[in-house]
Design a protein around this motif. Sequence first.
Motif, short mmCIF file in Angstrom:
data_model
loop_
_atom_site.label_atom_id
_atom_site.label_comp_id
_atom_site.label_asym_id
_atom_site.label_seq_id
_atom_site.Cartn_x
_atom_site.Cartn_y
_atom_site.Cartn_z
N PHE A 36 0.80 -1.22 0.00
CA PHE A 36 0.00 0.00 0.00
C PHE A 36 0.84 1.28 0.00
CE2 PHE A 36 -3.01 -3.14 1.57
CZ PHE A 36 -4.11 -2.85 0.79
N SER A 37 2.15 1.15 -0.08
CA SER A 37 3.03 2.31 -0.05
C SER A 37 2.73 3.26 -1.20
CB SER A 37 4.49 1.84 -0.15
OG SER A 37 5.35 2.94 -0.18
N GLY A 38 2.63 4.53 -0.87
CA GLY A 38 2.43 5.57 -1.87
C GLY A 38 1.03 5.63 -2.44
N GLN A 39 0.11 4.90 -1.87
CA GLN A 39 -1.27 4.91 -2.35
C GLN A 39 -2.16 5.64 -1.35
OE1 GLN A 39 -2.86 1.12 -3.55
NE2 GLN A 39 -0.82 0.31 -3.94
N ASP A 40 -3.14 6.32 -1.85
CA ASP A 40 -4.13 6.94 -0.99
C ASP A 40 -5.22 5.91 -0.72
OD1 ASP A 40 -5.52 8.76 0.51
OD2 ASP A 40 -6.48 9.70 -1.21
N HIS A 41 -4.96 5.08 0.28
CA HIS A 41 -5.86 3.99 0.61
C HIS A 41 -5.99 3.92 2.13
CE1 HIS A 41 -7.30 -0.14 1.09
NE2 HIS A 41 -7.68 -0.08 -0.18
N PRO A 42 -7.18 3.63 2.66
CA PRO A 42 -7.35 3.61 4.12
C PRO A 42 -6.41 2.63 4.82
CG PRO A 42 -9.49 3.38 3.01
CD PRO A 42 -8.44 3.39 1.95
N VAL A 43 -6.18 1.47 4.24
CA VAL A 43 -5.28 0.51 4.87
C VAL A 43 -3.85 1.06 4.87
CG1 VAL A 43 -4.25 -1.80 4.66
CG2 VAL A 43 -6.71 -1.50 4.31
N GLY A 44 -3.44 1.63 3.77
CA GLY A 44 -2.10 2.21 3.68
C GLY A 44 -1.91 3.34 4.67
N ARG A 45 -2.91 4.19 4.81
CA ARG A 45 -2.81 5.30 5.77
C ARG A 45 -2.71 4.79 7.20
NH1 ARG A 45 -6.61 7.53 2.13
NH2 ARG A 45 -8.35 6.95 3.51
N GLU A 46 -3.48 3.76 7.53
CA GLU A 46 -3.43 3.20 8.88
C GLU A 46 -2.08 2.52 9.15
OE1 GLU A 46 -4.82 2.37 12.76
OE2 GLU A 46 -5.32 3.86 11.24
N LEU A 47 -1.58 1.80 8.18
CA LEU A 47 -0.27 1.17 8.34
C LEU A 47 0.83 2.22 8.51
CD1 LEU A 47 -0.63 -1.64 5.69
CD2 LEU A 47 -0.48 -1.95 8.16
N GLU A 48 0.74 3.30 7.76
CA GLU A 48 1.72 4.39 7.90
C GLU A 48 1.62 5.03 9.27
OE1 GLU A 48 4.81 6.82 7.32
OE2 GLU A 48 4.21 5.19 5.99
N ARG A 49 0.41 5.22 9.77
CA ARG A 49 0.21 5.81 11.09
C ARG A 49 0.83 4.93 12.17
NH1 ARG A 49 -2.61 5.33 15.47
NH2 ARG A 49 -3.79 3.53 14.74
N ILE A 50 0.58 3.64 12.08
CA ILE A 50 1.12 2.70 13.06
C ILE A 50 2.64 2.65 12.98
CG2 ILE A 50 1.25 0.24 13.66
CD1 ILE A 50 -1.74 0.09 12.73
N SER A 51 3.16 2.57 11.77
CA SER A 51 4.61 2.52 11.57
C SER A 51 5.27 3.78 12.11
CB SER A 51 4.91 2.35 10.09
OG SER A 51 6.29 2.37 9.86
N GLU A 52 4.71 4.92 11.81
CA GLU A 52 5.27 6.19 12.28
C GLU A 52 5.24 6.27 13.80
OE1 GLU A 52 7.27 9.60 12.49
OE2 GLU A 52 7.06 8.34 10.72
N GLY A 53 4.19 5.74 14.40
CA GLY A 53 4.12 5.71 15.86
C GLY A 53 5.26 4.89 16.46
N GLY A 54 5.57 3.77 15.83
CA GLY A 54 6.69 2.95 16.30
C GLY A 54 8.02 3.66 16.15
N VAL A 55 8.20 4.36 15.05
CA VAL A 55 9.44 5.11 14.83
C VAL A 55 9.56 6.23 15.87
CG1 VAL A 55 10.65 6.67 13.24
CG2 VAL A 55 9.64 4.54 12.39
N ARG A 56 8.46 6.93 16.14
CA ARG A 56 8.49 8.00 17.15
C ARG A 56 8.87 7.45 18.52
NH1 ARG A 56 3.80 9.82 14.58
NH2 ARG A 56 2.55 9.04 16.31
N ARG A 57 8.32 6.28 18.85
CA ARG A 57 8.67 5.66 20.14
C ARG A 57 10.16 5.31 20.17
NH1 ARG A 57 7.42 3.59 24.80
NH2 ARG A 57 7.90 1.46 25.42
N CYS A 58 10.68 4.78 19.09
CA CYS A 58 12.11 4.47 19.02
C CYS A 58 12.95 5.73 19.18
CB CYS A 58 12.45 3.77 17.70
SG CYS A 58 11.90 2.05 17.61
#
Length: 94
Positions: free
Chosen positions: A7-29
């Motif tokens: 879903f990378s680079g796509q405007d899709h609800p699943v892709g947006r949610e995965l990006e949100r979750i991934s970014e949250g993990g990076v912020r925690r790191c």
Amino acid sequence: MALRLEFSGQDHPVGRELERISEGGVRRCVRLINAGRRDGSIPPGPPARAVALAFVGALEGAVIALAGQAPHDELLAAGAVAGVLGLDNPWDAS
């Protein structure tokens, strides 16, 4: 990870949610790396966000590449992320 790539680079609800979750993990790191640098358990180095992204990438890559390679998978994944953080290899007893 496969879904993130799909879903990378796509405007899709699943892709947006995965990006949100991934970014949250990076912020925690980033927070943990900064805390480790403050208390001296992680040495200074590149910007914490760059280290956090490399940490996640190294861990994901090691786990995927070493699937089914127990008991070495855990040790090698730990070594990969230790290297990113500038720490000693976990199996180096010297």
